[in-house]
Design a protein around this motif. Structure first.
Motif, PDB file in Angstrom:
ATOM      1  N   SER A 244       0.813  -1.222   0.000  1.00 44.94           N
ATOM      2  CA  SER A 244       0.000   0.000   0.000  1.00 44.94           C
ATOM      3  C   SER A 244       0.843   1.267   0.000  1.00 44.94           C
ATOM      4  O   SER A 244       0.341   2.332  -0.342  1.00 44.94           O
TER       5      SER A 244
ATOM      6  N   THR B 237       2.879   2.098  -2.076  1.00 42.25           N
ATOM      7  CA  THR B 237       3.034   2.566  -3.454  1.00 42.25           C
ATOM      8  C   THR B 237       1.754   3.150  -4.043  1.00 42.25           C
ATOM      9  O   THR B 237       1.767   3.618  -5.178  1.00 42.25           O
ATOM     10  N   PHE B 238       0.644   3.136  -3.322  1.00 44.51           N
ATOM     11  CA  PHE B 238      -0.612   3.664  -3.859  1.00 44.51           C
ATOM     12  C   PHE B 238      -0.473   5.085  -4.421  1.00 44.51           C
ATOM     13  O   PHE B 238      -0.986   5.355  -5.511  1.00 44.51           O
TER      14      PHE B 238
ATOM     15  N   ARG C  18       0.818   5.115  -7.902  1.00 43.83           N
ATOM     16  CA  ARG C  18      -0.163   4.641  -8.886  1.00 43.83           C
ATOM     17  C   ARG C  18      -1.180   5.726  -9.237  1.00 43.83           C
ATOM     18  O   ARG C  18      -1.868   5.635 -10.240  1.00 43.83           O
ATOM     19  N   LEU C  19      -1.276   6.747  -8.387  1.00 39.92           N
ATOM     20  CA  LEU C  19      -2.168   7.878  -8.660  1.00 39.92           C
ATOM     21  C   LEU C  19      -1.443   9.010  -9.377  1.00 39.92           C
ATOM     22  O   LEU C  19      -2.012  10.070  -9.609  1.00 39.92           O
TER      23      LEU C  19
ATOM     24  N   THR D 140       6.148   7.764  -2.367  1.00 37.89           N
ATOM     25  CA  THR D 140       5.333   6.754  -1.699  1.00 37.89           C
ATOM     26  C   THR D 140       4.596   7.389  -0.513  1.00 37.89           C
ATOM     27  O   THR D 140       4.923   8.499  -0.085  1.00 37.89           O
TER      28      THR D 140
ATOM     29  N   TYR E 252      -3.298  13.027  -1.989  1.00 43.86           N
ATOM     30  CA  TYR E 252      -3.524  11.634  -1.615  1.00 43.86           C
ATOM     31  C   TYR E 252      -4.608  11.544  -0.535  1.00 43.86           C
ATOM     32  O   TYR E 252      -5.488  10.686  -0.604  1.00 43.86           O
TER      33      TYR E 252
END
Length: 161
Positions: A28, A30-31, A34-35, A40, A59
């Motif tokens: 998680s 790295t979420f 990905r956005l 991180t 985020y």
């Protein structure tokens, strides 16, 4: 969607959903990448420059939008006594605050309108989390005297007296 559907279908009455490990590591972490953000989750949480804070705010906004979507889904589902949201207590928060301490924890409580909860205000310094957990139990009709090191249920709060 699956959690809201499980509540609507009355498959379960209790769900715990963890987005991140409390240490901020693991998959998680790295979420945010990905956005399209540049760091991180854990790295963003320690940024103190303007750009880093803006990215962390983006985020946080994404996570808040996911929560709003979930609450809306619960509100759309109906049961015998109103919406599923009115008959559910949703606790959203973190087990760590700034500098990895377990004080001043940001916590949101939603739903529970048919369980005696009164919303619409912000409280600061409400007391121990265990007292809040005891208050949640009482709202569900579980009349325990204490929970962990609680000093009793919360009074003059969103919970019934």
């Amino acid at each position: 969607d699956l959690i809201a559907l499980a509540f609507d279908a009355d498959i379960t009455r209790s769900i715990t959903f963890l987005t991140h490990r409390e240490d901020g590591m693991g998959l998680s972490d790295t979420f945010p990448l990905r956005l399209g953000l540049s760091h991180t989750h854990h790295n963003l949480s320690h940024k103190d420059d303007k750009e880093g804070m803006l990215q962390f705010a983006k985020y946080d906004r994404f996570l808040s939008e996911q929560l709003a979507y979930f609450l809306n889904r619960l509100n759309q589902y109906r049961d015998n006594e109103g919406s599923v949201l009115d008959n559910t207590i949703v606790l959203y928060g973190s087990g760590a605050s700034t500098t990895h301490r377990n004080v001043n924890l940001p916590t949101l409580i939603a739903g529970g309108g048919n369980m005696g909860l009164k919303h619409g205000h912000y409280e600061r310094g409400c007391g121990q989390m265990t007292s809040m957990f005891l208050s949640v139990l009482h709202s569900m009709g579980i009349e325990e005297e204490s929970f962990g090191d609680s000093g009793g249920a919360l009074s003059n709060s969103i919970f019934r007296g």
